[in-house]
Design a protein around this motif. Sequence first.
Motif, mmCIF file in Angstrom:
data_model
loop_
_atom_site.group_PDB
_atom_site.id
_atom_site.type_symbol
_atom_site.label_atom_id
_atom_site.label_comp_id
_atom_site.label_asym_id
_atom_site.label_seq_id
_atom_site.Cartn_x
_atom_site.Cartn_y
_atom_site.Cartn_z
ATOM 1 N N HIS A 1 44.933 15.821 30.358
ATOM 2 C CA HIS A 1 44.151 15.118 29.337
ATOM 3 C C HIS A 1 44.511 15.515 27.906
ATOM 4 O O HIS A 1 44.037 14.885 26.961
ATOM 5 C CB HIS A 1 42.655 15.377 29.543
ATOM 6 C CG HIS A 1 42.127 14.921 30.861
ATOM 7 N ND1 HIS A 1 41.780 13.612 31.112
ATOM 8 C CD2 HIS A 1 41.904 15.594 32.014
ATOM 9 C CE1 HIS A 1 41.354 13.503 32.370
ATOM 10 N NE2 HIS A 1 41.418 14.689 32.938
ATOM 11 N N GLY A 2 45.277 16.585 27.728
ATOM 12 C CA GLY A 2 45.563 17.065 26.378
ATOM 13 C C GLY A 2 46.536 16.167 25.637
ATOM 14 O O GLY A 2 47.376 15.499 26.257
ATOM 15 N N THR A 3 46.430 16.151 24.290
ATOM 16 C CA THR A 3 47.414 15.428 23.483
ATOM 17 C C THR A 3 48.695 16.261 23.461
ATOM 18 O O THR A 3 48.645 17.480 23.672
ATOM 19 C CB THR A 3 46.912 15.259 22.039
ATOM 20 O OG1 THR A 3 46.759 16.566 21.454
ATOM 21 C CG2 THR A 3 45.571 14.534 21.999
ATOM 22 N N PRO A 4 49.838 15.617 23.184
ATOM 23 C CA PRO A 4 51.090 16.386 23.072
ATOM 24 C C PRO A 4 50.936 17.527 22.063
ATOM 25 O O PRO A 4 51.455 18.621 22.269
ATOM 26 C CB PRO A 4 52.095 15.344 22.583
ATOM 27 C CG PRO A 4 51.549 14.039 23.050
ATOM 28 C CD PRO A 4 50.062 14.172 23.027
ATOM 29 N N GLU A 5 50.195 17.257 21.002
ATOM 30 C CA GLU A 5 50.006 18.276 19.959
ATOM 31 C C GLU A 5 49.203 19.458 20.511
ATOM 32 O O GLU A 5 49.524 20.624 20.249
ATOM 33 C CB GLU A 5 49.309 17.602 18.770
ATOM 34 C CG GLU A 5 49.210 18.439 17.524
ATOM 35 C CD GLU A 5 47.922 19.245 17.477
ATOM 36 O OE1 GLU A 5 47.949 20.321 16.846
ATOM 37 O OE2 GLU A 5 46.909 18.826 18.094
ATOM 38 N N GLN A 6 48.174 19.179 21.321
ATOM 39 C CA GLN A 6 47.387 20.267 21.929
ATOM 40 C C GLN A 6 48.247 21.075 22.904
ATOM 41 O O GLN A 6 48.168 22.299 22.964
ATOM 42 C CB GLN A 6 46.164 19.695 22.665
ATOM 43 C CG GLN A 6 45.061 19.231 21.715
ATOM 44 C CD GLN A 6 43.940 18.491 22.433
ATOM 45 O OE1 GLN A 6 44.167 17.856 23.472
ATOM 46 N NE2 GLN A 6 42.741 18.562 21.883
ATOM 47 N N GLN A 7 49.049 20.354 23.671
ATOM 48 C CA GLN A 7 49.925 21.053 24.625
ATOM 49 C C GLN A 7 50.888 21.972 23.890
ATOM 50 O O GLN A 7 51.095 23.123 24.273
ATOM 51 C CB GLN A 7 50.686 20.030 25.470
ATOM 52 C CG GLN A 7 49.766 19.221 26.377
ATOM 53 C CD GLN A 7 50.495 18.128 27.138
ATOM 54 O OE1 GLN A 7 51.691 17.903 26.925
ATOM 55 N NE2 GLN A 7 49.786 17.433 28.002
ATOM 56 N N GLU A 8 51.468 21.458 22.791
ATOM 57 C CA GLU A 8 52.386 22.269 21.988
ATOM 58 C C GLU A 8 51.689 23.520 21.456
ATOM 59 O O GLU A 8 52.223 24.613 21.464
ATOM 60 C CB GLU A 8 52.895 21.455 20.789
ATOM 61 C CG GLU A 8 54.088 20.593 21.088
ATOM 62 C CD GLU A 8 55.268 21.409 21.606
ATOM 63 O OE1 GLU A 8 55.577 22.466 21.018
ATOM 64 O OE2 GLU A 8 55.867 20.995 22.616
ATOM 65 N N ARG A 9 50.467 23.321 20.980
ATOM 66 C CA ARG A 9 49.750 24.385 20.275
ATOM 67 C C ARG A 9 49.283 25.483 21.244
ATOM 68 O O ARG A 9 49.292 26.650 20.907
ATOM 69 C CB ARG A 9 48.556 23.766 19.548
ATOM 70 C CG ARG A 9 47.856 24.661 18.557
ATOM 71 C CD ARG A 9 47.254 23.848 17.383
ATOM 72 N NE ARG A 9 46.804 22.529 17.775
ATOM 73 C CZ ARG A 9 45.511 22.187 17.899
ATOM 74 N NH1 ARG A 9 44.568 23.063 17.690
ATOM 75 N NH2 ARG A 9 45.182 20.953 18.246
ATOM 76 N N TYR A 10 48.879 25.093 22.450
ATOM 77 C CA TYR A 10 48.154 26.061 23.279
ATOM 78 C C TYR A 10 48.897 26.582 24.517
ATOM 79 O O TYR A 10 48.602 27.677 24.984
ATOM 80 C CB TYR A 10 46.811 25.460 23.718
ATOM 81 C CG TYR A 10 45.861 25.281 22.559
ATOM 82 C CD1 TYR A 10 45.622 26.336 21.675
ATOM 83 C CD2 TYR A 10 45.223 24.067 22.339
ATOM 84 C CE1 TYR A 10 44.768 26.178 20.590
ATOM 85 C CE2 TYR A 10 44.356 23.906 21.268
ATOM 86 C CZ TYR A 10 44.126 24.963 20.396
ATOM 87 O OH TYR A 10 43.295 24.815 19.333
#
Lengths: 334, 380
Positions: free
Chosen positions: B103-112
């Motif tokens: 469910h995460g955005t690509p940006e969230q995946q990158e960040r976390y």
Amino acid sequence: MRFAPTDEQRDFARALDDLLGVAAVPHIARLWAEGHHAAGLHLWRRLAGLGVTALAVPEEHGGLDAAPADLVVAFEALGRYPVPGPAIESVVLAPTLLAAVPDGPAPEDLAEGKILVTVAAPPMTPYALDADMTDAVLLLEGTTLRAATPGRRLESVDRSRRLFETVPGPTLVRLEPDTVATALATAALTCAAQLLGAGEHALAVTVEYVKSRRQFGRVIGEYQAIKHLLADVRVALDFARPLVHGAAVSLGAGSTDARRDVAAAKVSASEAAYRASRAALQAHGAIGYTEEYDLSLWITKIRALVSAWGTPAHHRAELLAALTTGRPTHASDL
Amino acid sequence: MNLDLDERVRAFRDEARAWLRENVPAEPLPHMDTAEGFEAHREWEMTLAADRWSVVSWPTAFLGRDASLLEWVLFEEEYYRAGAPSRVAQNGISLLAPILFEHGTPEQQERYLRPMADGSEIWAQAWSEPEAGSDLASLRATAVRDDARGGWILNGQKTWSSRAAFAHRGFGLFRSDPEAERHRGLTYFLFSLRAPGITIRPITKLDGHPGFAEIFFEDVFVPDADVLGTPGDGWRVAMSTAGNERGLSLRSPGRFCAAADRLVELWSAVPDAPAGLGDRVADAWIAAQAYRLYTFGAVTRIAEGGAIGADGSANKIFWSELDVRLHETALDLLGPEAELRESAWMDGYLFALSGPIYAGTNEIQRNIVAERLLGLPRGR
């Protein structure tokens, strides 16, 4: 790795269900208990038609030379329906034990279901099932295989299990220890499979019962006391089955862990089926306690099979011996 | 039906076994729920990550090895068999990461994901509240929209948050629509445990270490970028985690197989152990083996397009109860020494006691098994 029944095994199970589901097996088992074998023998001929009696017979004698996993499929069905008769003895043991006996009962006849054979193997299995009506009675003493005749009849809690003492006759053959060990392990494995099938049936009829039986204005299946009782049975059966299948794989592969794995399967299937029978009786209440209600056939059969072909204590001791002798055992070595 | 490993899988397992043999610390680390132990366990996570062993089933882009489910199960077997440390990053890796991937955005995946994989950010879950335990949907902590700042304001209290005493970030559900009933109107948030307005009160567990904490939220601002999934859709988003926690990903068979093997060794070393204890040792080993083979069956089913579903509940009941029985048997073998804290068996026992409670109590799981696997009617 593919740890699941093959399509052929699923088809085989379905064919057995199709046959046994409409064969009035409980009625046949009751007749058998009274010594009326005709309907039971007819059922065995139909099972032979599906190949059940040929499973453990070598191909050169008209058999299927099937893997232990196929035997497990068949015996789970023989447990789900209370098929009477010396199934483990005639289908599993006789073809193996008699392979080296040239003038004994013919493997072709076993494969075709023309004859039934029974076996006693004291001390684990002191009495021979149905010895008054089988075509041959065998007595396995250590590695010595003898012919025998039926002696005194004994009554089992499972009335369809007609047990007999045996009177030893002439020695037929001295077997290799490995042959005997594998034969007895396969007997214990198929007994475990029968227990699984019997446990599944006890659970299934109980689920149906608690969905319809009403007390205090609601079906009793709504009560958590009943839900949790039966949930524990579901869990026990779900986790016994992989042990039975795993032991079949070990036996089939000739693994050195086979005896350990069969022991685990028999202990676990006995416990799960017994739990199923106790829960079934408790949830049914008084009707479950009657002989005339068919559930009694499974309750008594499960109790009998728990101690057949190696008691739980016997198999736990086997398991511990296997775990602590030789190389260090790790569950994680495939 | 077979249990054969192909060459590729076998090579993967052997590589893991060799790496663990070289790298697992000879001495046990201090308990991870202490300040010192937390840091030591984070360092271990970094060591794992440096050679790509921290998250083997993740994509290679996020420090994983793209390992199959079977390979992951075998890695876990090797991991526990080698006596490797507990995973301080576990809650993030097994509970949050699957949701970030889904469910995460690509940006969230990158960040976390990478900081989670290499141990630089440890995550704590924030599910339970004082009045919402097994009945999680009754939670009361709130999220109020702040359009001006482009985010949400969190208020309320979470509790029984594992690792929160020392962790960096948290994840949990908050009621974002006060009008909506129970499962509706919840939103899944990610937040820093160091954010202004957050107060952490560590709670000492039965084992004497602050493995839990309460988290108090007073007007804590969370930007829109830290909403996981759609606002109001939090329950559905979170339930994929609950399934994971109950099922395969939290407690792999490796842990129990290794413990069962150690139990057999312990029993062999007690020359005059009462016979009854031998039977219990046998039963514990059998149960661990049953769970292992059951898992191989589940791996096969999943590989062929099947799903775990409510079987996860049967699974959770089985492993949590086997864990307690196994450790009880070990303690009984230790005799009067059993009560001493110096034995690893007591730590294992205290940990095992939590199993029937967390991730949905076993009573809830039995209801699920009865209603969804057996088809019994829902209670009134």
